[in-house]
Design a protein around this motif. Structure first.
Motif: not given
Lengths: 221, 456
Positions: A57, A96, A99, A104-105, A108, A111, B48-49, B382, B386, B389-390, B416
């Motif tokens: 993006i 956000r 990646k 994931q952790k 975060e 971020q 995590t959102p 999760i 994601n 958001a993507g 991912k």
């Protein structure tokens, strides 16, 4: 007139002149919009292994004289051949959307380190772009580029070489790479303390590589 | 000092160790170098959102889901639904801030709800899931997906068509870190030549639920009637059959079996005692057996290969090696436990050698504190967050663009994805279970046609 008033007056004139220039630019320049296929990748190191984070993006626009589309020598594109005028380009990468190779952790943690809650994007604003050498027969060229890079709300000047590739009549790829230091942007490199293990430390230096596709079709809304 | 406060590794330390080692597997490596100068530790936790959830179906399993969601900080339950007021009340008690609905279509109208968990009786999944997907909600649909191949296919096809929503079948084992790591270990070829697998569900229970009225009794005991249930091999076996498809890395070619109502002759027409056998490619096969009349050895599974057998039970795993199997090296130091004339090497995701040896001195059972359901729901939230958001980032950067561009971007993003079963996994496990049940009822083998496993 006092010296101070004189300075202010000169400054005002300069600002007015700049505003007028901008107005004429906006009238006949074209605006190229971001296209899918863009990508950005950050590469870093740590005490256990190298890591990367990537995103597909890149939001933004590239404003330039219309001759840019057809003149492969770029001789008629003053904004890219002289330093008097410059293209108007600003890109933003949502934090956000990055990646990481570590899941994931770590995304975060990244971020949080970049204070995404307050600064959702990484922003690069072009200030100067000047042709380096001559474009090749296909119109591919390189530019010495200077801009402002804002990460986690903190802005630093950034100098890099940007390559232009003409993909087809309507799409163009700008690519480049630069090295940054997390600490220059007020970011403490993550160094988690995990019980039972030696401390993992992340290297301060990060290499950023990008490929930004822009095109003439309808811009992003 | 109490004994557990000595230098021995106590449970709390172990749990901390587990999260650390889980973290390490997230980082994808083990430390090989010490840093020259170690900076102070950073305190980044990461957040995590949240994704707002609605739970449809507040029966026993629906309430288990609600309880689990209440432990997940990023899955606030904003709506609960059940058409039976007593269940709705009980469900709402577990999610006090949630809106209550007797009609799922009203819950789906609630724009606040971003994701739904469908935990109704299996035969009622289809209409709810299709409506939820059409409403643009992310969907976690309990397994099996449906009681007929047609319904399961309709669900999977709709889920795959909706680019912008996340769909996850309730095959929670696929998200369980312990099992995911075990599979990675199996994929290294440790079994040698794979031979077979077997698993069982043994419990002494009627599977019948008491109710206030005959109508309610009928509705609540949907599991006991063929018209609404694919029986033990479907409702319980689907997770085992999915594991077989996954571990054996293929799809069954044939299924046969026997079943009977051996003990609970109470008007049900669903078998309480079944044994089913599936043929897989390359000379491997798998059996699943279940009974409601005996509890010996409870729930467990074993995969057999020419080099070792791997047993899974109570969310732990052990390896039993053949004497002529190649030496892996690390197993010399590993913790071993005795099982009547056999010595099993303890397998656990991310355990370090030191942890394993401390654990051996302690001799206490250790189980991952997170349940498979918790892993599954966390990963569902999760992945849903994601994906949403993507989709939003893509639209803001490139406009709506073409579906192909969006699809290409999302396919890349899906690489991912946190560990979770997808629509195709859910469909294939459901078809395997439906046909296995059909073979039991008919008392005849069924040969699978390859196209039965294709969604479209």
């Amino acid at each position: 007139m006092t010296m101070k008033a004189h300075v202010i007056s000169r400054t005002t004139t300069a600002i007015l002149a700049m505003a007028l220039t901008t107005a004429t630019q906006a009238a006949d320049w074209i605006k190229l919009a971001s296209k899918p296929g863009s990508k950005v990748r950050m590469e870093g190191t740590s005490s256990i292994h190298d890591w990367y984070a990537e995103s597909a993006i890149i939001r933004g626009t590239f404003e330039v004289e219309p001759e840019f589309l057809t003149d492969k020598t770029l001789q008629s594109v003053k904004s890219l051949t002289t330093r008097e005028t410059n293209p108007k380009a600003e890109i933003a990468i949502p934090v956000r959307s990055l990646k990481s190779s570590s899941g994931q952790k770590m995304d975060e943690i990244m971020q949080e380190a970049m204070n995404m809650k307050e600064h959702r994007d990484i922003v690069f604003k072009v200030k100067e772009m000047a042709l380096q050498g001559e474009p090749d027969a296909a119109g591919n060229a390189r530019f010495e580029t200077v801009g402002d890079l804002t990460v986690a709300g903190k802005t630093q000047p950034c100098k890099l070489v940007v390559a232009l590739q003409r993909l087809d009549g309507e799409r163009f790829k700008f690519s480049g790479e630069t090295k940054l230091k997390m600490t220059d942007f007020g970011i403490t490199p993550p160094s988690p303390n995990i019980p039972g293990m030696s401390r993992i430390t992340t290297g301060d230096e990060v290499t950023v590589k990008f490929e930004w596709l822009v095109g003439t079709a309808a811009p992003a809304k | 000092m109490k004994p557990h406060e000595t230098t021995e590794l106590n449970r709390r330390e172990f749990l901390r160790g587990t999260s650390a080692t889980a973290m390490m597997s997230l980082l994808g490596g083990v430390p090989i170098l010490a840093a020259e100068s170690t900076p102070p530790a950073t305190s980044y936790k990461g957040e995590t959102p949240p994704v707002k959830v609605g739970v449809i179906g507040c029966g026993t399993w629906g309430r288990e889901i609600l309880k689990t969601l209440s432990t997940i900080s990023f899955g606030p339950v904003v709506a609960v639904c059940d058409n039976y007021p007593a269940f709705l009340k009980r469900g709402a008690a577990l999610a006090p801030n949630a809106e209550r609905y007797g009609d799922y279509t009203k819950l789906l109208d609630n724009r606040d709800v971003e994701a739904v968990v469908v935990a109704t009786p299996t035969h009622l999944h289809k209409d709810i899931v299709l409506a939820a997907l059409a409403a643009g909600k992310h969907v976690y649909c309990e397994a099996p997906l449906a009681t007929t191949v047609e319904d399961a296919r309709a669900i999977a096809a709709a889920a795959r068509k909706q680019l912008k929503v996340n769909f996850q079948p309730g095959l929670q084992v696929r998200s369980d870190l312990q099992i995911v790591k075990l599979l990675e270990f199996v994929r290294t070829g440790v079994l040698g030549t794979p031979l077979k697998g077997r698993s069982q569900f043994h419990r002494k229970m009627s599977w019948r639920v008491a109710a206030a009225t005959p109508e309610r009794e009928q509705a609540m005991n949907w599991r006991l009637h063929r018209a609404t249930s694919i029986g033990l091999v479907g409702e319980l076996g689907v997770h085992h059959l999915d594991l077989a498809n996954w571990f054996l890395n293929g799809l069954p070619t044939a299924v046969m079996g026997v079943g009977a109502i051996s003990f609970y002759k109470d008007g049900r027409d669903v078998f309480d005692n079944v044994q089913t056998l599936l043929r897989y490619p390359n000379g491997t096969h798998y059996s699943f057996e279940a009974t409601l009349g005996n509890s010996f050895d409870a729930e467990m599974g074993v995969f057999f290969g020419t080099d070792c057998a791997i047993m899974m039970r109570e969310r732990r795993a052990w390896m039993f090696k053949e004497v002529d199997a190649p030496l892996l090296g690390w197993e010399v130091y590993a913790v071993k436990e005795s099982f009547y004339k056999e010595s099993g090497i303890v397998l656990r995701a991310g355990a370090t050698k030191q942890d394993a040896q401390k654990e051996a001195r302690k001799g206490e059972d250790v189980v991952d504190p997170k349940s498979a359901l918790q892993y599954a729901l966390e990963n569902f939230l999760i992945n849903s967050g994601n994906l949403a958001a993507g989709v939003k980032d893509f639209a803001e950067s490139y406009g709506e663009g073409s579906d192909e561009d969006l699809r290409a971007y999302l396919q890349d993003l899906a690489k991912k994805r946190a560990n979770a079963a997808d629509a195709l996994d859910g469909y294939r496990a459901t078809v395997t279970a439906i046909k296995a049940n059909e073979a039991l009822i008919k008392g005849e083998p069924i040969t699978f046609a390859r196209e039965w496993f294709e969604v479209s």
